[in-house]
Write a protein that holds these residues in place. Sequence first.
Motif, mmCIF file in Angstrom:
data_model
loop_
_atom_site.group_PDB
_atom_site.id
_atom_site.type_symbol
_atom_site.label_atom_id
_atom_site.label_comp_id
_atom_site.label_asym_id
_atom_site.label_seq_id
_atom_site.Cartn_x
_atom_site.Cartn_y
_atom_site.Cartn_z
ATOM 1 N N GLY A 35 0.803 -1.210 0.000
ATOM 2 C CA GLY A 35 0.000 0.000 0.000
ATOM 3 C C GLY A 35 0.833 1.255 0.000
ATOM 4 O O GLY A 35 2.065 1.215 0.081
ATOM 5 N N TRP A 36 0.130 2.367 -0.111
ATOM 6 C CA TRP A 36 0.736 3.688 -0.057
ATOM 7 C C TRP A 36 0.076 4.494 1.044
ATOM 8 O O TRP A 36 -1.161 4.529 1.143
ATOM 9 N N TYR A 37 0.901 5.121 1.864
ATOM 10 C CA TYR A 37 0.470 6.049 2.901
ATOM 11 C C TYR A 37 1.046 7.414 2.569
ATOM 12 O O TYR A 37 1.969 7.532 1.767
ATOM 13 N N ARG A 38 0.496 8.438 3.211
ATOM 14 C CA ARG A 38 1.066 9.769 3.076
ATOM 15 C C ARG A 38 0.982 10.512 4.395
ATOM 16 O O ARG A 38 0.129 10.225 5.231
ATOM 17 N N GLN A 39 1.884 11.463 4.539
ATOM 18 C CA GLN A 39 1.915 12.275 5.752
ATOM 19 C C GLN A 39 2.235 13.703 5.381
ATOM 20 O O GLN A 39 3.313 13.994 4.852
ATOM 21 N N ALA A 40 1.288 14.574 5.656
ATOM 22 C CA ALA A 40 1.480 16.007 5.424
ATOM 23 C C ALA A 40 2.044 16.640 6.699
ATOM 24 O O ALA A 40 1.881 16.084 7.796
ATOM 25 N N PRO A 41 2.693 17.789 6.589
ATOM 26 C CA PRO A 41 3.255 18.453 7.773
ATOM 27 C C PRO A 41 2.195 18.685 8.842
ATOM 28 O O PRO A 41 1.115 19.199 8.554
ATOM 29 N N GLY A 42 2.506 18.274 10.066
ATOM 30 C CA GLY A 42 1.594 18.479 11.176
ATOM 31 C C GLY A 42 0.421 17.515 11.225
ATOM 32 O O GLY A 42 -0.450 17.637 12.091
ATOM 33 N N GLU A 43 0.400 16.559 10.291
ATOM 34 C CA GLU A 43 -0.704 15.604 10.227
ATOM 35 C C GLU A 43 -0.204 14.187 10.524
ATOM 36 O O GLU A 43 1.004 13.910 10.461
ATOM 37 N N GLU A 44 -1.139 13.314 10.849
ATOM 38 C CA GLU A 44 -0.792 11.916 11.051
ATOM 39 C C GLU A 44 -0.672 11.213 9.695
ATOM 40 O O GLU A 44 -1.260 11.641 8.700
ATOM 41 N N ARG A 45 0.088 10.135 9.692
ATOM 42 C CA ARG A 45 0.212 9.348 8.486
ATOM 43 C C ARG A 45 -1.124 8.659 8.189
ATOM 44 O O ARG A 45 -1.757 8.102 9.098
ATOM 45 N N GLU A 46 -1.553 8.708 6.931
ATOM 46 C CA GLU A 46 -2.838 8.130 6.575
ATOM 47 C C GLU A 46 -2.700 7.173 5.404
ATOM 48 O O GLU A 46 -1.859 7.367 4.517
ATOM 49 N N LEU A 47 -3.553 6.159 5.397
ATOM 50 C CA LEU A 47 -3.575 5.198 4.304
ATOM 51 C C LEU A 47 -4.252 5.818 3.095
ATOM 52 O O LEU A 47 -5.363 6.348 3.195
ATOM 53 N N VAL A 48 -3.579 5.741 1.959
ATOM 54 C CA VAL A 48 -4.110 6.294 0.714
ATOM 55 C C VAL A 48 -4.733 5.198 -0.138
ATOM 56 O O VAL A 48 -5.854 5.323 -0.612
ATOM 57 N N ALA A 49 -3.989 4.118 -0.333
ATOM 58 C CA ALA A 49 -4.468 3.020 -1.171
ATOM 59 C C ALA A 49 -3.748 1.745 -0.756
ATOM 60 O O ALA A 49 -2.591 1.790 -0.344
ATOM 61 N N ARG A 50 -4.443 0.627 -0.888
ATOM 62 C CA ARG A 50 -3.850 -0.656 -0.519
ATOM 63 C C ARG A 50 -4.399 -1.739 -1.428
ATOM 64 O O ARG A 50 -5.561 -1.707 -1.827
ATOM 65 N N LEU A 51 -3.558 -2.699 -1.732
ATOM 66 C CA LEU A 51 -3.939 -3.827 -2.570
ATOM 67 C C LEU A 51 -3.536 -5.119 -1.861
ATOM 68 O O LEU A 51 -2.355 -5.310 -1.548
ATOM 69 N N ASN A 52 -4.529 -5.988 -1.600
ATOM 70 C CA ASN A 52 -4.241 -7.258 -0.942
ATOM 71 C C ASN A 52 -3.967 -8.349 -1.972
ATOM 72 O O ASN A 52 -4.362 -8.234 -3.142
ATOM 73 N N ASN A 53 -3.343 -9.413 -1.527
ATOM 74 C CA ASN A 53 -3.045 -10.516 -2.431
ATOM 75 C C ASN A 53 -4.291 -11.246 -2.905
ATOM 76 O O ASN A 53 -4.235 -11.955 -3.911
ATOM 77 N N ASP A 54 -5.409 -11.076 -2.194
ATOM 78 C CA ASP A 54 -6.654 -11.698 -2.643
ATOM 79 C C ASP A 54 -7.396 -10.823 -3.639
ATOM 80 O O ASP A 54 -8.522 -11.141 -4.044
ATOM 81 N N GLY A 55 -6.781 -9.706 -4.029
ATOM 82 C CA GLY A 55 -7.369 -8.831 -5.032
ATOM 83 C C GLY A 55 -8.166 -7.677 -4.485
ATOM 84 O O GLY A 55 -8.565 -6.775 -5.238
#
Length: 118
Positions: A35-55
Amino acid sequence: QVQLVESGGGLVQPGGSLRLSCTTSGNFNNFYSVGWYRQAPGEERELVARLNNDGFSYYADSVKGRFTIVRDRDKNRVFLQMNSLKPEDTAVYYCNSESSRFQSISYWGQGTQVTVSS
């Protein structure tokens, strides 16, 4: 120790596109998810997108319809295609992999900066 390496960040104008790439010293096919996470200044890290092996795929509401996560199994890479970028997408983007669904070991890249500005 599994390593993840991101690339593809940079400066882009609002409405533009970028494609982030993540490579691994391991094998994404052996991981439960990537997956991909992102973190902006002063913010918590958040999940942007994720792909599991089951599709199964997940996208944050803020990026649905604009971002796409893709896994290239042959080249053992994962991409995040980002279109229609907005200033609020500005953040450091991190590649993540989870070894299993439960009691997982998490792997992280060092991050790549994405700046959306005119």
